[in-house]
Design a protein around this motif. Sequence first.
Motif, PDB file in Angstrom:
ATOM      1  N   GLU A  10       0.849  -1.197   0.000  1.00 40.70           N
ATOM      2  CA  GLU A  10       0.000   0.000   0.000  1.00 40.70           C
ATOM      3  C   GLU A  10       0.881   1.241   0.000  1.00 40.70           C
ATOM      4  OE1 GLU A  10      -3.426   0.451   0.047  1.00 40.70           O
ATOM      5  OE2 GLU A  10      -3.531  -1.688  -0.395  1.00 40.70           O
ATOM      6  N   LEU A  11       0.400   2.292  -0.626  1.00 40.01           N
ATOM      7  CA  LEU A  11       1.123   3.562  -0.595  1.00 40.01           C
ATOM      8  C   LEU A  11       1.075   4.130   0.819  1.00 40.01           C
ATOM      9  CD1 LEU A  11      -0.212   5.107  -3.914  1.00 40.01           C
ATOM     10  CD2 LEU A  11       2.026   4.093  -3.514  1.00 40.01           C
ATOM     11  N   ALA A  24       1.840  10.581  -2.735  1.00 41.68           N
ATOM     12  CA  ALA A  24       1.424   9.720  -3.843  1.00 41.68           C
ATOM     13  C   ALA A  24       0.102   9.039  -3.505  1.00 41.68           C
ATOM     14  CB  ALA A  24       2.485   8.684  -4.138  1.00 41.68           C
ATOM     15  N   LYS A  25      -0.834   9.066  -4.441  1.00 38.74           N
ATOM     16  CA  LYS A  25      -2.134   8.412  -4.284  1.00 38.74           C
ATOM     17  C   LYS A  25      -2.432   7.465  -5.436  1.00 38.74           C
ATOM     18  CE  LYS A  25      -3.261  10.671  -0.578  1.00 38.74           C
ATOM     19  NZ  LYS A  25      -3.414   9.997   0.690  1.00 38.74           N
ATOM     20  N   VAL A  26      -1.605   7.504  -6.490  1.00 33.08           N
ATOM     21  CA  VAL A  26      -1.818   6.695  -7.690  1.00 33.08           C
ATOM     22  C   VAL A  26      -0.506   5.992  -8.044  1.00 33.08           C
ATOM     23  CG1 VAL A  26      -2.424   6.770 -10.143  1.00 33.08           C
ATOM     24  CG2 VAL A  26      -3.560   8.323  -8.537  1.00 33.08           C
ATOM     25  N   ARG A  27      -0.608   4.694  -8.326  1.00 35.15           N
ATOM     26  CA  ARG A  27       0.551   3.924  -8.770  1.00 35.15           C
ATOM     27  C   ARG A  27       0.293   3.495 -10.207  1.00 35.15           C
ATOM     28  NH1 ARG A  27       1.232   0.009  -4.838  1.00 35.15           N
ATOM     29  NH2 ARG A  27       3.102   0.985  -4.058  1.00 35.15           N
ATOM     30  N   ALA A  28       1.247   3.771 -11.085  1.00 38.46           N
ATOM     31  CA  ALA A  28       1.182   3.338 -12.473  1.00 38.46           C
ATOM     32  C   ALA A  28       2.225   2.238 -12.647  1.00 38.46           C
ATOM     33  CB  ALA A  28       1.465   4.507 -13.409  1.00 38.46           C
ATOM     34  N   ILE A  29       1.749   1.014 -12.942  1.00 43.90           N
ATOM     35  CA  ILE A  29       2.649  -0.128 -13.099  1.00 43.90           C
ATOM     36  C   ILE A  29       2.945  -0.299 -14.580  1.00 43.90           C
ATOM     37  CG2 ILE A  29       2.969  -2.584 -12.677  1.00 43.90           C
ATOM     38  CD1 ILE A  29       0.910  -2.265 -10.372  1.00 43.90           C
ATOM     39  N   GLU A  35       7.476   1.143 -11.866  1.00 46.75           N
ATOM     40  CA  GLU A  35       6.290   1.885 -11.480  1.00 46.75           C
ATOM     41  C   GLU A  35       6.584   3.371 -11.379  1.00 46.75           C
ATOM     42  OE1 GLU A  35       5.177   0.132  -7.699  1.00 46.75           O
ATOM     43  OE2 GLU A  35       6.342   1.612  -6.612  1.00 46.75           O
ATOM     44  N   LEU A  36       5.532   4.145 -11.540  1.00 44.15           N
ATOM     45  CA  LEU A  36       5.560   5.587 -11.326  1.00 44.15           C
ATOM     46  C   LEU A  36       4.519   5.900 -10.277  1.00 44.15           C
ATOM     47  CD1 LEU A  36       5.584   6.734 -15.050  1.00 44.15           C
ATOM     48  CD2 LEU A  36       7.520   6.777 -13.484  1.00 44.15           C
ATOM     49  N   LEU A  37       4.793   6.879  -9.428  1.00 41.72           N
ATOM     50  CA  LEU A  37       3.850   7.299  -8.404  1.00 41.72           C
ATOM     51  C   LEU A  37       3.412   8.722  -8.698  1.00 41.72           C
ATOM     52  CD1 LEU A  37       5.652   5.923  -5.218  1.00 41.72           C
ATOM     53  CD2 LEU A  37       3.896   4.809  -6.610  1.00 41.72           C
ATOM     54  N   PHE A  38       2.108   8.981  -8.514  1.00 45.47           N
ATOM     55  CA  PHE A  38       1.555  10.304  -8.771  1.00 45.47           C
ATOM     56  C   PHE A  38       0.618  10.721  -7.655  1.00 45.47           C
ATOM     57  CE2 PHE A  38       2.182   8.599 -13.137  1.00 45.47           C
ATOM     58  CZ  PHE A  38       3.061   9.554 -13.615  1.00 45.47           C
ATOM     59  N   CYS A  39       0.526  12.028  -7.429  1.00 43.07           N
ATOM     60  CA  CYS A  39      -0.530  12.579  -6.570  1.00 43.07           C
ATOM     61  C   CYS A  39      -1.842  12.447  -7.352  1.00 43.07           C
ATOM     62  CB  CYS A  39      -0.235  14.052  -6.238  1.00 43.07           C
ATOM     63  SG  CYS A  39      -0.198  15.148  -7.676  1.00 43.07           S
ATOM     64  N   ASN A  40      -2.978  12.738  -6.733  1.00 41.01           N
ATOM     65  CA  ASN A  40      -4.255  12.636  -7.445  1.00 41.01           C
ATOM     66  C   ASN A  40      -4.285  13.546  -8.662  1.00 41.01           C
ATOM     67  OD1 ASN A  40      -5.677  10.624  -6.080  1.00 41.01           O
ATOM     68  ND2 ASN A  40      -6.258  12.029  -4.454  1.00 41.01           N
ATOM     69  N   HIS A  41      -3.792  14.763  -8.527  1.00 40.63           N
ATOM     70  CA  HIS A  41      -3.813  15.726  -9.630  1.00 40.63           C
ATOM     71  C   HIS A  41      -3.072  15.184 -10.853  1.00 40.63           C
ATOM     72  CE1 HIS A  41      -3.371  19.442 -11.894  1.00 40.63           C
ATOM     73  NE2 HIS A  41      -2.080  19.180 -11.953  1.00 40.63           N
ATOM     74  N   HIS A  42      -1.827  14.760 -10.665  1.00 46.90           N
ATOM     75  CA  HIS A  42      -1.041  14.268 -11.789  1.00 46.90           C
ATOM     76  C   HIS A  42      -1.511  12.897 -12.257  1.00 46.90           C
ATOM     77  CE1 HIS A  42       1.870  17.494 -10.602  1.00 46.90           C
ATOM     78  NE2 HIS A  42       1.737  17.664 -11.923  1.00 46.90           N
ATOM     79  N   GLY A  54      -0.722   0.901 -22.202  1.00 48.82           N
ATOM     80  CA  GLY A  54      -0.705  -0.430 -21.592  1.00 48.82           C
ATOM     81  C   GLY A  54      -0.261  -0.446 -20.155  1.00 48.82           C
ATOM     82  N   VAL A  55      -0.313   0.696 -19.494  1.00 44.02           N
ATOM     83  CA  VAL A  55       0.098   0.796 -18.099  1.00 44.02           C
ATOM     84  C   VAL A  55      -1.109   0.516 -17.205  1.00 44.02           C
ATOM     85  CG1 VAL A  55       0.936   2.400 -16.340  1.00 44.02           C
ATOM     86  CG2 VAL A  55       1.915   2.444 -18.635  1.00 44.02           C
ATOM     87  N   GLU A  56      -0.917  -0.294 -16.162  1.00 50.72           N
ATOM     88  CA  GLU A  56      -1.979  -0.545 -15.174  1.00 50.72           C
ATOM     89  C   GLU A  56      -1.952   0.586 -14.154  1.00 50.72           C
ATOM     90  OE1 GLU A  56      -3.109  -3.626 -11.597  1.00 50.72           O
ATOM     91  OE2 GLU A  56      -1.603  -4.222 -13.052  1.00 50.72           O
ATOM     92  N   VAL A  57      -3.092   1.245 -13.964  1.00 47.47           N
ATOM     93  CA  VAL A  57      -3.166   2.363 -13.028  1.00 47.47           C
ATOM     94  C   VAL A  57      -3.972   1.922 -11.817  1.00 47.47           C
ATOM     95  CG1 VAL A  57      -3.936   4.752 -12.692  1.00 47.47           C
ATOM     96  CG2 VAL A  57      -3.016   4.030 -14.910  1.00 47.47           C
ATOM     97  N   GLN A  58      -3.379   2.044 -10.629  1.00 52.62           N
ATOM     98  CA  GLN A  58      -4.021   1.673  -9.369  1.00 52.62           C
ATOM     99  C   GLN A  58      -4.194   2.909  -8.508  1.00 52.62           C
ATOM    100  OE1 GLN A  58      -1.322  -1.158  -7.679  1.00 52.62           O
ATOM    101  NE2 GLN A  58      -2.156  -2.850  -8.856  1.00 52.62           N
ATOM    102  N   GLN A  59      -5.410   3.118  -8.026  1.00 54.99           N
ATOM    103  CA  GLN A  59      -5.712   4.228  -7.135  1.00 54.99           C
ATOM    104  C   GLN A  59      -5.445   3.772  -5.703  1.00 54.99           C
ATOM    105  OE1 GLN A  59      -6.800   7.292  -8.294  1.00 54.99           O
ATOM    106  NE2 GLN A  59      -6.665   8.083  -6.239  1.00 54.99           N
ATOM    107  N   GLY A  60      -4.670   4.536  -4.961  1.00 55.40           N
ATOM    108  CA  GLY A  60      -4.394   4.212  -3.559  1.00 55.40           C
ATOM    109  C   GLY A  60      -5.596   4.553  -2.695  1.00 55.40           C
ATOM    110  N   SER A  61      -5.506   4.240  -1.427  1.00 54.19           N
ATOM    111  CA  SER A  61      -6.598   4.548  -0.502  1.00 54.19           C
ATOM    112  C   SER A  61      -6.631   6.040  -0.219  1.00 54.19           C
ATOM    113  CB  SER A  61      -6.421   3.773   0.794  1.00 54.19           C
ATOM    114  OG  SER A  61      -5.250   4.169   1.449  1.00 54.19           O
ATOM    115  N   GLU A  62      -7.797   6.529   0.074  1.00 52.79           N
ATOM    116  CA  GLU A  62      -7.991   7.953   0.409  1.00 52.79           C
ATOM    117  C   GLU A  62      -7.886   8.116   1.910  1.00 52.79           C
ATOM    118  OE1 GLU A  62      -8.450  10.575  -1.664  1.00 52.79           O
ATOM    119  OE2 GLU A  62      -8.142   9.209  -3.340  1.00 52.79           O
TER     120      GLU A  62
END
Length: 63
Positions: A10-11, A24-29, A35-42, A54-62
């Motif tokens: 988990e983030l 970081a709230k979003v993980r791009a695998i 992987e790349l990590l992004f805030c919600n905005h980015h 073809g990247v899997e995007v996972q939203q972290g918990s709020e």
Amino acid sequence: MQPETLTRPELTLADRCDRCGAAAKVRAILPSGGELLFCNHHGRAHAEKLRESGVEVQQGSEE
């Protein structure tokens, strides 16, 4: 025999956006396994292009 699936932790507050350094709230695998990590905005700003690539995007918990 079940295929082995790797799970990612988990983030946490220590994980930072690769664009701006915010929490970081979003993980791009990436297909390569990285992987790349992004805030919600980015994460929202780049989600469509990432999925098209073809990247899997996972939203972290709020939290």
